[in-house]
Enzyme design. Structure first.
Site, PDB file in Angstrom:
ATOM      1  CG  ASP A   1      -1.678   1.054   1.338  1.00 13.07           C
ATOM      2  OD1 ASP A   1      -1.277   2.070   1.149  1.00 13.07           O
ATOM      3  OD2 ASP A   1      -2.470   1.284   2.078  1.00 13.07           O
ATOM      4  CB  VAL A   2       1.753   3.661  -2.365  1.00 18.08           C
ATOM      5  CG1 VAL A   2       2.484   2.951  -3.517  1.00 18.08           C
ATOM      6  CG2 VAL A   2       0.290   4.688  -2.903  1.00 18.08           C
TER       7      VAL A   2
ATOM      8  CG  ASN B   1      -0.267   4.019 -12.571  1.00 11.97           C
ATOM      9  OD1 ASN B   1      -0.937   5.086 -13.696  1.00 11.97           O
ATOM     10  ND2 ASN B   1      -1.409   3.294 -11.938  1.00 11.97           N
TER      11      ASN B   1
ATOM     12  CE1 TYR C   1      -7.936  11.302  -9.075  1.00 11.09           C
ATOM     13  CE2 TYR C   1      -8.035  13.104 -10.002  1.00 11.09           C
ATOM     14  CZ  TYR C   1      -7.550  12.141 -10.003  1.00 11.09           C
ATOM     15  OH  TYR C   1      -6.919  11.197 -11.277  1.00 11.09           O
TER      16      TYR C   1
ATOM     17  CE  LYS D   1      -4.221  11.927  -9.700  1.00  9.97           C
ATOM     18  NZ  LYS D   1      -2.898  11.407  -9.418  1.00  9.97           N
TER      19      LYS D   1
HETATM   20  P1  NAD Z   1      -7.091   2.190 -12.212  1.00  8.42           P
HETATM   21  O1  NAD Z   1      -8.389   2.431 -11.438  1.00  8.42           O
HETATM   22  O2  NAD Z   1      -7.369   1.439 -12.897  1.00  8.42           O
HETATM   23  O3  NAD Z   1      -5.980   2.376 -11.572  1.00  8.42           O
HETATM   24  C1  NAD Z   1      -5.645   2.796  -9.614  1.00  8.42           C
HETATM   25  C2  NAD Z   1      -4.289   1.404  -9.928  1.00  8.42           C
HETATM   26  O4  NAD Z   1      -3.395   1.924  -8.320  1.00  8.42           O
HETATM   27  C3  NAD Z   1      -4.986   0.792  -9.525  1.00  8.42           C
HETATM   28  O5  NAD Z   1      -3.757  -0.715  -9.619  1.00  8.42           O
HETATM   29  C4  NAD Z   1      -4.968   0.236  -7.562  1.00  8.42           C
HETATM   30  O6  NAD Z   1      -5.033  -0.991  -7.079  1.00  8.42           O
HETATM   31  C5  NAD Z   1      -3.373   1.265  -7.564  1.00  8.42           C
HETATM   32  N1  NAD Z   1      -3.702   1.908  -5.988  1.00  8.42           N
HETATM   33  C6  NAD Z   1      -4.882   2.457  -5.448  1.00  8.42           C
HETATM   34  N2  NAD Z   1      -4.277   2.301  -4.450  1.00  8.42           N
HETATM   35  C7  NAD Z   1      -3.601   1.824  -3.599  1.00  8.42           C
HETATM   36  C8  NAD Z   1      -2.195   2.013  -2.704  1.00  8.42           C
HETATM   37  N3  NAD Z   1      -2.743   2.288  -1.624  1.00  8.42           N
HETATM   38  N4  NAD Z   1      -1.097   1.127  -2.905  1.00  8.42           N
HETATM   39  C9  NAD Z   1      -1.113   0.963  -4.137  1.00  8.42           C
HETATM   40  N5  NAD Z   1      -1.706   0.768  -5.053  1.00  8.42           N
HETATM   41  C10 NAD Z   1      -3.387   1.164  -5.305  1.00  8.42           C
HETATM   42  O7  NAD Z   1      -7.365   4.053 -12.332  1.00  8.42           O
HETATM   43  P2  NAD Z   1      -6.148   4.805 -13.600  1.00  8.42           P
HETATM   44  O8  NAD Z   1      -7.254   5.610 -14.822  1.00  8.42           O
HETATM   45  O9  NAD Z   1      -5.716   3.400 -14.243  1.00  8.42           O
HETATM   46  O10 NAD Z   1      -5.195   5.572 -12.570  1.00  8.42           O
HETATM   47  C11 NAD Z   1      -3.756   5.598 -13.002  1.00  8.42           C
HETATM   48  C12 NAD Z   1      -3.479   6.964 -12.349  1.00  8.42           C
HETATM   49  O11 NAD Z   1      -4.021   7.880 -13.193  1.00  8.42           O
HETATM   50  C13 NAD Z   1      -4.280   7.629 -11.587  1.00  8.42           C
HETATM   51  O12 NAD Z   1      -3.065   8.472 -10.593  1.00  8.42           O
HETATM   52  C14 NAD Z   1      -5.138   8.169 -11.743  1.00  8.42           C
HETATM   53  O13 NAD Z   1      -5.422   9.707 -10.809  1.00  8.42           O
HETATM   54  C15 NAD Z   1      -4.395   9.125 -12.574  1.00  8.42           C
HETATM   55  N6  NAD Z   1      -5.530   9.601 -13.873  1.00  8.42           N
HETATM   56  C16 NAD Z   1      -6.474   8.507 -14.580  1.00  8.42           C
HETATM   57  C17 NAD Z   1      -7.210   9.020 -15.282  1.00  8.42           C
HETATM   58  C18 NAD Z   1      -8.505   8.406 -16.595  1.00  8.42           C
HETATM   59  O14 NAD Z   1      -9.147   8.991 -17.679  1.00  8.42           O
HETATM   60  N7  NAD Z   1      -7.957   6.897 -16.249  1.00  8.42           N
HETATM   61  C19 NAD Z   1      -6.875  10.677 -15.822  1.00  8.42           C
HETATM   62  C20 NAD Z   1      -6.134  11.745 -15.157  1.00  8.42           C
HETATM   63  C21 NAD Z   1      -5.128  10.836 -14.529  1.00  8.42           C
END
Ligand code: NAD
Length: 272
Positions: free
Chosen positions: A70-71, A97, A170, A174
């Site tokens: 857990d990060v 990420n 959120y 960011k």
């Molecule tokens: P996702 O939900 O598919 O992936 C998120 C990942 O983070 C998952 O693997 C989850 O298990 C992991 N995670 C959550 N809490 C954690 C913890 N405490 N320790 C370790 N891992 C943890 O979503 P995504 O879209 O792939 O998001 C990845 C990143 O991209 C995030 O930081 C998100 O804010 C950012 N982001 C996504 C989008 C989008 O449109 N999908 C847009 C902007 C930013």
């Protein structure tokens, strides 16, 4: 490995991608592996999905292992990095990420929701970056693999800049990443550590399913994207490979918006 633009670009380098068993993290892990890096696929839930990513990489001639943490937990982050060093010896590339959303109208947001999102999205990036920087400094430069002492890439969001009603925790997390990368880049530039961020727009992943899984919500979302389509996680992977490589060696403290133009105030095309 299939031929691609980045073949061999990261050969011999060791990378860790947090939250790599889903969405953008999976795509980045696979892209780094295609470019020749050995990759740690971090997960906190769904170990089976992390193992699927590892198997896909290893089956394609790459190299990967899955590690739990857990990060937001200092001790678990520390143990994850120690295990990485036992297997791969060091770290060259950290991809911060992992991220979550816990949404609520401002007046209803609980302290637990506020704290949890800040803990994972911002404190988690600090904790992993600190472990990586300590190792970069301990190990010293290896110019055979990289011109930089180490590279850190933080995954942020267009909401580091665009306010987002109903998601204040959120958006604040960011926005915090913007200052995290700039301050780290300023402080650690003299040691040749590069720190940058990628701010995705709307990318099709589990985190934002509600924003595109009906024709109505998808249409509303497309109004916000001048380029006229939702992004793919692989498009973030390509940017991450470039930022991790010597091709971007003079780039630090910068944020790259990979968003189909979402940051261009599309409402002003016809209004304003
Ligand atoms: P996702 O939900 O598919 O992936 C998120 C990942 O983070 C998952 O693997 C989850 O298990 C992991 N995670 C959550 N809490 C954690 C913890 N405490 N320790 C370790 N891992 C943890 O979503 P995504 O879209 O792939 O998001 C990845 C990143 O991209 C995030 O930081 C998100 O804010 C950012 N982001 C996504 C989008 C989008 O449109 N999908 C847009 C902007 C930013």
């Amino acid at each position: 490995m299939p031929q691609n633009l980045f073949n061999g670009l990261l050969a011999g380098q060791k990378a860790l991608v947090t939250g790599a068993n889903s969405g953008i993290g999976t795509a980045i892990a696979k892209s780094l592996a295609k470019a020749g890096a050995s990759v740690v696929v971090n997960f906190v839930t769904e170990e089976d999905k992390a193992e699927e990513v590892v198997n896909a990489i290893n089956t394609n001639g790459g190299e990967a292992i899955a590690l739990y943490a857990d990060v937001s937990n200092e001790e678990q982050v520390h143990i994850m990095f120690r295990k990485m060093f036992e297997t791969y010896g060091t770290i060259d590339i950290l991809i911060n990420n992992a991220g979550i959303q816990q949404d609520a109208p401002f007046q209803d947001m609980t302290l637990a929701q506020w704290n949890r999102v800040l803990s994972v999205n911002l404190t988690g990036q600090f904790l992993c970056a600190r472990e990586a920087v300590r190792e970069f400094l301990r190990r010293g430069q290896n110019t055979q693999t990289s011109s930089a002492l180490g590279k850190i890439i933080c995954i942020s969001s267009v909401h580091d800049t665009i306010p987002w009603a109903g998601h204040v925790n959120y958006a604040v997390s960011k926005a915090g990443i913007s200052m995290l990368i700039k301050t780290m880049a300023q402080e650690l530039g003299p040691q040749h550590i590069r720190v940058n961020s990628i701010s995705p727009g709307a990318i099709k992943t589990p985190i934002n399913t509600a924003a595109w899984n009906t024709p109505e919500t998808e249409d509303a979302l497309l109004q916000l994207i001048p380029y006229g389509r939702i992004g793919h996680a692989e498009e973030i992977g390509k940017m991450a490979v470039w930022l991790a490589s010597d091709e971007s060696d003079y780039v630090t403290g910068a944020t790259f918006y990979v968003d189909g133009g979402m940051m261009l105030y599309p409402g002003f095309r016809t209004g304003g």
